[in-house]
Design an enzyme around this catalytic site. Structure first.
Site, PDB file in Angstrom:
ATOM      1  N   GLY A   1      -2.627  14.442   0.776  1.00 38.65           N
ATOM      2  CA  GLY A   1      -3.290  14.712  -0.797  1.00 38.65           C
ATOM      3  C   GLY A   1      -3.539  16.244  -0.888  1.00 38.65           C
ATOM      4  O   GLY A   1      -2.651  16.972  -0.393  1.00 38.65           O
TER       5      GLY A   1
ATOM      6  N   THR B   1       2.055  16.082   4.728  1.00 39.95           N
ATOM      7  CA  THR B   1       2.470  15.658   3.490  1.00 39.95           C
ATOM      8  C   THR B   1       3.843  16.122   3.360  1.00 39.95           C
ATOM      9  O   THR B   1       4.330  16.975   4.146  1.00 39.95           O
ATOM     10  CB  THR B   1       1.481  16.481   2.271  1.00 39.95           C
TER      11      THR B   1
ATOM     12  N   CYS C   1      -3.033   0.345 -14.432  1.00 49.81           N
ATOM     13  CA  CYS C   1      -3.418   0.102 -12.881  1.00 49.81           C
ATOM     14  C   CYS C   1      -5.179  -0.475 -12.991  1.00 49.81           C
ATOM     15  O   CYS C   1      -5.419  -1.443 -12.309  1.00 49.81           O
ATOM     16  CB  CYS C   1      -3.434   1.413 -12.246  1.00 49.81           C
TER      17      CYS C   1
END
Length: 415
Positions: free
Chosen positions: A183, A203, A371
């Site tokens: 993140g 990442t 969502c």
């Protein structure tokens, strides 16, 4: 003519609404379908909307993004739709036998290589820190927060989630933790500062990598946090603890087994892993896993939500993990998304000036509402699972799935 036929077909479907109410306004005329809560209203701006609506979630998202219809409450519209898709689901499940060979054939020519994974991740996470910094809270946690207190701010709830993760892993100064899915560095910095542990985090998003590095330096934890720009399949070494917070959704359905095997191989024999994952219903997985849905096409290219059953099978077949603890956090995600959406809308003018035009904002409004409604209606869910290696001797004992939802949280999310 095509629009008229499409209108008749969609209206016929709407006339069978069994839960919730939808008011459709077109050319000054209002028609009401269904009854009861939730209640929603749509304003049809173009007859082309009816043709698009024949294409399921993708058509719903495309037509809204194009401005063919509008609504004062997009989440309510999708909640009504979510409550009335059982019939469609049954038909799609019957067609799975026919669709499966085509899906496998199509998938055989698309390999989820590290190069393709980087491209897919960049399509979402490298849209610019200007966007995410205005939508998220100061922790920059792009994952479900935990509202233990109904009056908690989004930042407080994000910190509560980080504390929950650290507590479940029982992190301490002697631990070396691997995080798959950095993140913007929120967990790594928090764990290093509050638990004194070492963290190696990876990442494949360049923007996230650069931001995480800067945040690590700003927090003064460079000696305890290492940030990598590596695919999880390229990692080597042995770690005491492993954490992955809502990264598995980007792995792809063909590689779920590979993901869990890699996690197991990277842990010491007495290690433990915490997985936070968005899941879809088990009976929807075979239908949805390779579909060209709105989210998979426009928001998370080639992503796929696992089901609980798929996770359990992968853990059993590809690892020596035992599931020590499982917790259902679904209600908290509806509220988290509501807060993100509020931040996003409040920053509309600023985002416009930064180059995020109206079409982009409509697409993301649909994504966030889609969502939120999915979690509110439990079409999708959220779990935290503690997966232990054979020699782990931690303090958690095996427990069934439980919800941490308090009455205060239920009042916030409307459950």
């Amino acid at each position: 003519m095509i629009g008229w036929v499409a209108r008749r077909i969609v209206s016929g479907v709407l006339s069978r609404l069994r839960s919730g109410e939808l008011t459709v306004i077109e050319d000054g005329r209002a028609r009401v379908f269904g009854a009861g809560a939730p209640r929603a209203t749509i304003h049809v701006r173009s007859s082309r909307a009816w043709v698009s609506l024949l294409r399921g979630s993708r058509g719903l998202g495309e037509s809204y993004t194009a401005g063919l219809w509008d609504t004062p409450d997009l989440t309510a519209v999708i909640r009504v739709a979510a409550r009335n898709v059982d019939g469609v689901d049954r038909v799609r499940r019957r067609l799975t036998v026919v669709r499966a060979p085509y899906q496998w054939l199509r998938a055989a020519f698309v390999r989820n290589t590290p190069t393709r994974s980087r491209k897919d991740i960049a399509a979402h996470y490298d849209l610019g820190n200007e966007l995410f910094s205005r939508m998220l809270d100061p922790t920059l946690m792009y994952s479900c927060a935990v509202f233990k207190d109904g009056d908690a701010t989004l930042e407080q709830a994000s910190i509560a989630k980080l504390e929950m993760v650290c507590d479940k892993l029982d992190l301490g100064p002697a631990d070396h933790v691997l995080e798959i899915g950095t993140g913007w560095g929120g967990f790594a910095v928090h764990a290093a500062l509050t638990r004194g542990c070492r963290v190696t985090t990876t990442t494949i998003s360049k923007e996230q990598y650069d931001t995480a590095l800067a945040r690590v330096r700003a927090a003064g934890v460079e000696s305890r946090v290492e940030v990598l720009l590596d695919d999880y399949r390229d990692l080597r070494g042995s770690y005491d603890k492993l954490v992955s917070i809502e990264m598995i959704e980007a792995v792809g359905w063909k590689d779920f087994g590979t993901f869990f095997q890699c996690c197991s191989d990277l842990l010491a024999p007495d290690g433990v892993m915490l997985l936070q994952a968005i899941t879809m219903n088990d009976d929807a997985y075979e239908v949805e896993k390779a579909s060209k849905s709105f989210i998979r096409t426009y928001v998370f290219p080639h992503g796929c939500l696992p089901s609980r059953q798929v996770i359990a099978k992968c853990v059993a077949r590809r690892t020596d993990f035992a599931t020590e603890h499982l917790e259902d956090l679904t209600p908290h995600y509806a509220e988290t998304l509501r807060r993100w959406r509020a931040n996003f809308e409040a920053a509309a003018e600023e985002l416009e000036s930064l180059g995020y035009d109206q079409r982009f904002r409509r697409l993301w409004r649909m994504y966030l509402s889609y969502c939120e409604a999915g979690f509110a209606e439990r079409r999708i869910g959220l779990i935290q699972a503690l997966l232990a290696k054979p020699r782990w001797t931690g303090r958690h004992t095996r427990t069934p799935a439980t919800a941490v939802t308090t009455p205060a949280v239920m009042s916030v999310v409307g459950g």
